[in-house]
Design a protein around this motif. Sequence first.
Motif, PDB file in Angstrom:
ATOM      1  N   ALA A 128       0.957  -1.235  -0.113  1.00  0.00           N
ATOM      2  CA  ALA A 128       0.157   0.216   0.168  1.00  0.00           C
ATOM      3  C   ALA A 128       0.714   1.462   0.140  1.00  0.00           C
ATOM      4  N   TYR A 129       2.048   1.106   0.887  1.00  0.00           N
ATOM      5  CA  TYR A 129       2.802   1.911   0.849  1.00  0.00           C
ATOM      6  C   TYR A 129       3.414   3.129  -0.132  1.00  0.00           C
ATOM      7  N   LEU A 130       4.342   1.473  -0.906  1.00  0.00           N
ATOM      8  CA  LEU A 130       4.361   1.841  -2.693  1.00  0.00           C
ATOM      9  C   LEU A 130       3.499   2.051  -4.053  1.00  0.00           C
ATOM     10  N   ALA A 131       2.318   1.702  -3.528  1.00  0.00           N
ATOM     11  CA  ALA A 131       1.488   1.837  -4.116  1.00  0.00           C
ATOM     12  C   ALA A 131       0.689   3.307  -4.453  1.00  0.00           C
ATOM     13  N   CYS A 132       1.037   3.983  -3.372  1.00  0.00           N
ATOM     14  CA  CYS A 132       0.300   4.993  -2.816  1.00  0.00           C
ATOM     15  C   CYS A 132       1.720   6.272  -3.454  1.00  0.00           C
ATOM     16  N   GLY A 133       2.968   5.817  -2.632  1.00  0.00           N
ATOM     17  CA  GLY A 133       3.874   6.481  -3.369  1.00  0.00           C
ATOM     18  C   GLY A 133       4.529   7.019  -4.281  1.00  0.00           C
ATOM     19  N   LEU A 134       4.293   5.713  -5.037  1.00  0.00           N
ATOM     20  CA  LEU A 134       4.675   5.705  -6.611  1.00  0.00           C
ATOM     21  C   LEU A 134       3.710   6.361  -7.285  1.00  0.00           C
TER      22      LEU A 134
END
Lengths: 224, 107
Positions: A128-134
Amino acid sequence: MRSLWRTVDRPARSLIRALCIAVGVAGMSYGAAAVAAGLPLWFPVALGIVVLAAGSEFLFLGIVAAGGSPATALLAGLLVNARHIGYGFSVADVLGTGWRRIRHAHLLNDETVAVALSQRATGHSRAAYLACGLGILAAWPSGTLLGGLLGNSVPDPGALGLDAVFPAVLLALIMPALSEPPVRRGAAAGAILALLTTPLLPPGLPILLAGAGAALTIPRRRHR
Amino acid sequence: MNNLGYLVGAAAMLAAGTFAFRLAGPALGSRISVSDRSAQLLENASVVVLAALVLTTSLTEDAGPAGIARPAGVLLAAVLLRFRAPLPLVLVAAAATTAALRLSGVP
């Protein structure tokens, strides 16, 4: 990337999608404003990629555009971003180790930390962190670029009510954590402290002060 | 804004400083071991800071009041979230309320 996206649960996905749209439109108005202030278009776009913290970028360019010195703008921007130190501690495990940690750390911001914390129970914090950050890393600079090219014809985020979306997204993400009374008490105290000091202190400082409210969130040590 | 070099230097330092802030937690967190209590405290601190951001960004703009339209939109979002409304609905309702109030002249 596809599998990453599928790992994130449905509510978080719709939230990330809405957030990226809002970030893109906000980026457009920021790009248009930066170009109108006389900056070359590459500058706000590059700033968006390397700093990747919208609040500090607005402040930085706002101070410079108003005739302030870059040194003043730098200090103001750093003060606003100091809260990331605390965020880093609370999601250190989500970022991984080694080179991965260094790459992932750049994506740390208000929304990604809130998404990661909200997904703790599901075990999908990192996805979730990566999807949101990217998503933000893609939407923010490309929105800025588009806005700079379009100039005056960009939509006004205020007229679209998008300024209400950012606090609403963060609220949706912290709502589950706030269901615990001690956390709710600390959050209320911290938020009110920040609100009362906002007219008095430079931007960023009230938010750091609010962190002191966390002291109220931990119950006194009990004997078991 | 005639001195672009000075500006670019300051921007580079903002980027470097911000990255150092971001990396500080994970880099130090893996070296020092903290008790469960402290870890919980740090995590709660992030929630408290995010709550403060919600309140200040809803109600203030450049250290002054943000008007009525934006807090009204966020308040509606809070009520809808409380009743477990689906997220897309919550966000669209917040934006639409704020936009409609502004359109009708409410600041």
